[in-house]
Motif scaffolding. Sequence first.
Motif, short mmCIF file in Angstrom:
data_model
loop_
_atom_site.label_atom_id
_atom_site.label_comp_id
_atom_site.label_asym_id
_atom_site.label_seq_id
_atom_site.Cartn_x
_atom_site.Cartn_y
_atom_site.Cartn_z
N LEU A 1 -8.86 -0.75 -1.11
CA LEU A 1 -8.45 -0.01 0.08
C LEU A 1 -8.96 1.43 0.01
N PHE B 1 -13.23 -6.62 -0.17
CA PHE B 1 -12.41 -7.57 -0.92
C PHE B 1 -13.31 -8.71 -1.39
N ILE C 1 0.50 -5.98 1.10
CA ILE C 1 -0.92 -6.31 1.22
C ILE C 1 -1.31 -7.53 0.39
N ILE D 1 -8.67 -6.68 -3.88
CA ILE D 1 -8.69 -5.91 -2.62
C ILE D 1 -8.93 -4.44 -2.97
N GLU E 1 -13.08 -5.76 6.84
CA GLU E 1 -13.44 -4.41 6.42
C GLU E 1 -13.18 -3.43 7.57
N THR F 1 -7.28 1.92 4.87
CA THR F 1 -8.18 1.00 5.56
C THR F 1 -8.80 0.08 4.51
N VAL F 2 -9.12 -1.12 4.92
CA VAL F 2 -9.74 -2.08 4.00
C VAL F 2 -11.18 -1.66 3.75
N LEU G 1 -8.19 -10.62 6.19
CA LEU G 1 -8.63 -9.24 5.98
C LEU G 1 -10.00 -9.04 6.61
N THR H 1 0.84 -1.19 0.00
CA THR H 1 0.00 0.00 0.00
C THR H 1 0.88 1.24 0.00
#
Length: 235
Positions: free
Chosen positions: A133, A118, A169, A131, A159, A114-115, A157, A109
């Motif tokens: 982000l 995915f 990542i 993914i 959220e 932040t996620v 992973l 990244t």
Amino acid sequence: MKTFEQIIQSNALAIQQIVDFDSTTDQLFPLDFTVTNKELTAEVLGDTDLFSAWVNQKLANNNARYGIGGYNEHRTIYARSAHFDTEEEPRRLHLGVDVWGPVGLPIYTFYDATVHSFANNNNFGDYGATIILGYEIDGLKFQALYGHLSLASLNNLTEGQFIPAGTKIAELGAKEENGFWPPHLHFQIIRDMQGLKGDYPGVCKFSEREKYLANCPDPNLILNCGFGLPSPSKA
């Protein structure tokens, strides 16, 4: 209000590499997937192994570590998959940048993230493991989509999970995991996810070009901070 381009440029020193790259020694080679590329025959495009061999040979012949390019490129290669066909108009305009490299290539990244979401978009010609982000730089919020990853990249992973800048990542996936493409990263910036999770169109109809390009600004603005080279994009 500052534009996306102005904010990225003013924070260039804080933006880190997405893939390992030494701009003093490593080379990039722009790959052409438009109708002008007569080498990509139906036979090559119809066989992922032949397609991969073509990409690898291009990189080897040009002493390049990665192949790159594709933003705002009207591509013929999507004819290999019905996933991009619609009754009224096929989708052919590429909205991200591709970095073509080996299976297992580490992906990082470029900034604190932040996620967002995915998924495994498991259609022939699709992203495969994906993914997305979320980022905020100088008050500007946006998302970045990383596609064609390994399935293992989706492990552990959640959220909302925070991921510091420079963290690995993901890795590039093999054809069985990445939508049956030669290994590469699809990297795309998205201003508004429009309620979607785990997926967002990476290719649009040419008639909808302006709408999608406005929502998906040029990812080379971010990539070039790590590569340290002029953009090879054909946009």
